[in-house]
Write a protein that holds these residues in place. Structure first.
Motif, PDB file in Angstrom:
ATOM      1  N   LYS A 204       0.794  -1.104  -0.081  1.00  0.00           N
ATOM      2  CA  LYS A 204       0.084   0.115  -0.217  1.00  0.00           C
ATOM      3  C   LYS A 204       0.959   1.434  -0.030  1.00  0.00           C
ATOM      4  CE  LYS A 204      -3.961  -2.073   2.288  1.00  0.00           C
ATOM      5  NZ  LYS A 204      -4.968  -1.928   3.485  1.00  0.00           N
ATOM      6  N   LYS A 207       7.319   2.092  -3.260  1.00  0.00           N
ATOM      7  CA  LYS A 207       7.243   2.100  -4.754  1.00  0.00           C
ATOM      8  C   LYS A 207       7.087   0.846  -5.142  1.00  0.00           C
ATOM      9  CE  LYS A 207      10.469   4.757  -6.189  1.00  0.00           C
ATOM     10  NZ  LYS A 207      11.797   5.333  -6.527  1.00  0.00           N
ATOM     11  N   ARG A 210       3.277   0.091  -5.687  1.00  0.00           N
ATOM     12  CA  ARG A 210       2.767   0.399  -6.977  1.00  0.00           C
ATOM     13  C   ARG A 210       3.124  -0.070  -8.149  1.00  0.00           C
ATOM     14  NH1 ARG A 210       4.156   4.949  -3.607  1.00  0.00           N
ATOM     15  NH2 ARG A 210       6.009   5.370  -4.735  1.00  0.00           N
ATOM     16  N   TYR A 211       4.523  -0.350  -8.343  1.00  0.00           N
ATOM     17  CA  TYR A 211       5.181  -0.898  -9.646  1.00  0.00           C
ATOM     18  C   TYR A 211       4.669  -2.465  -9.462  1.00  0.00           C
ATOM     19  CZ  TYR A 211       8.817   2.442  -9.839  1.00  0.00           C
ATOM     20  OH  TYR A 211       9.689   3.547 -10.089  1.00  0.00           O
TER      21      TYR A 211
END
Length: 338
Positions: A204, A207, A210-211
């Motif tokens: 959450k 990085k 998100r990736y």
């Protein structure tokens, strides 16, 4: 006129409440199923709330749940992400641990040996996962085929190391991983909760999280945008290997023995089932880590409910299949709506 307006407002409120309830069921189906199973057991299963019942269920679900967390990340990485080697990697890690502290070096250096018996299997298991991730991420081999290599050879290596024999042992420090308790809670469950919360937080807030979701959502688009798709898949599969290794340590410590022939059999199916039931989308791009743990609890509670009420293990396996079919059906239905 006022009464008509009131009726209209009440009708709108009722529709809105109904929509919210449907959304709640859709987004938290595994949790609702778990609550229903708990209620059923509270009513029909004797001694369900006994501490021993809680302890048994938690120790049995912990290996499945931790493998489900790793599987969740692999599936979320997209491109048909799956790891069918986790059962064999579990058996390999479980076989390595007692070999370390039962060796001549281990007997002469018990303190170092126990630490090594935990670290070495986890390193080997993580390396197995990295190997899978390398094949999938670098060579673009289909995950089912890439992980089939260790699915076959991993258990074979474990059997060669142990000559196919069951390794029994008596080591209080190592067995604590399988039988120990912290404030009445199985140590396996404590470790599981820590890992689940940490990984959920990583997904959450980091990085990498998100990736991972971007790569899983659209692998090619993520690559064209400059995202490190290879590294993301490498980490996802490597972590899945680590989870399988941890489950192997749990299983071996709990049984006070390692059996390379049977340890981890069908674990890959349980891990996939738990992840899917918990809301992991097979197309990738979604990683509900806590949902995967809840999915494992649902599967365990379903099995326990049936067995506790005199229904055979074969029926429990059919019930698992029915749960998976239901979860996939809901995923397909939601995909069609969007």
């Amino acid at each position: 006129m006022i009464n008509q307006q009131i009726d209209k407002n009440e009708s709108s409120g009722s529709i809105a409440s109904s929509a919210k309830f449907k959304a709640l069921l859709k987004n938290n189906g595994a949790l609702v199923a778990l609550i229903v199973l708990l209620i059923i057991n509270a009513i029909f299963t004797p001694h369900f709330f006994a501490m021993q019942t809680f302890y048994i269920n938690m120790t049995q679900v912990a290996p499945i749940a931790i493998v489900a967390i790793g599987m969740c990340l692999v599936i979320a990485s997209g491109n048909g992400g799956i790891d069918i080697s986790v059962g064999s990697v579990l058996a390999l890690a479980g076989a390595l641990a007692p070999m370390v502290f039962m060796s001549e070096f281990g007997l002469n250096n018990p303190g170092i040996a126990i630490a090594l018996a935990i670290v070495l299997p986890l390193l080997v298991a993580t390396s197995c996962g990295l190997f899978n991730g390398f094949l999938v991420g670098h060579y673009r081999i289909q995950p089912m085929i890439a992980t089939l290599i260790l699915f076959i050879s991993g258990r074979g290596i474990a059997q060669l190391l142990t000559n196919g024999d069951i390794q029994t042992f008596n080591n209080d420090f190592f067995q604590y991983l399988g039988t120990g308790r912290l404030f009445g809670i199985p140590i396996q469950a404590v470790i599981l909760i820590i890992i689940a919360l940490f990984v959920s937080w990583i997904i959450k807030t980091s990085k990498f999280g998100r990736y991972l979701l971007a790569v899983g959502g659209n692998d090619k688009a993520a690559f064209l945008c400059g995202l490190p798709t290879f590294k993301v898949k490498l980490i996802a599969y490597g972590f899945c290997g680590f989870c399988a290794g941890m489950a192997g340590l749990f299983t071996t410590a709990m049984n006070s023995a390692s059996d390379a022939n049977t340890a981890g059999l069908l674990m890959e199916l349980d891990g996939i089932s738990a992840a899917v039931v918990g809301g992991t989308v097979m197309m990738g791009g979604k990683a509900p880590v806590i949902g995967a743990v809840i999915g494992a609890l649902v599967i365990q509670m379903m099995t326990y409910t049936l067995l506790a009420n005199g229904i055979s293990d074969s029926a429990a396996m059919i019930a698992k299949a029915a749960i998976i079919i239901g979860a996939i059906y809901l995923q397909l239905k939601n995909k069609q709506k969007h």
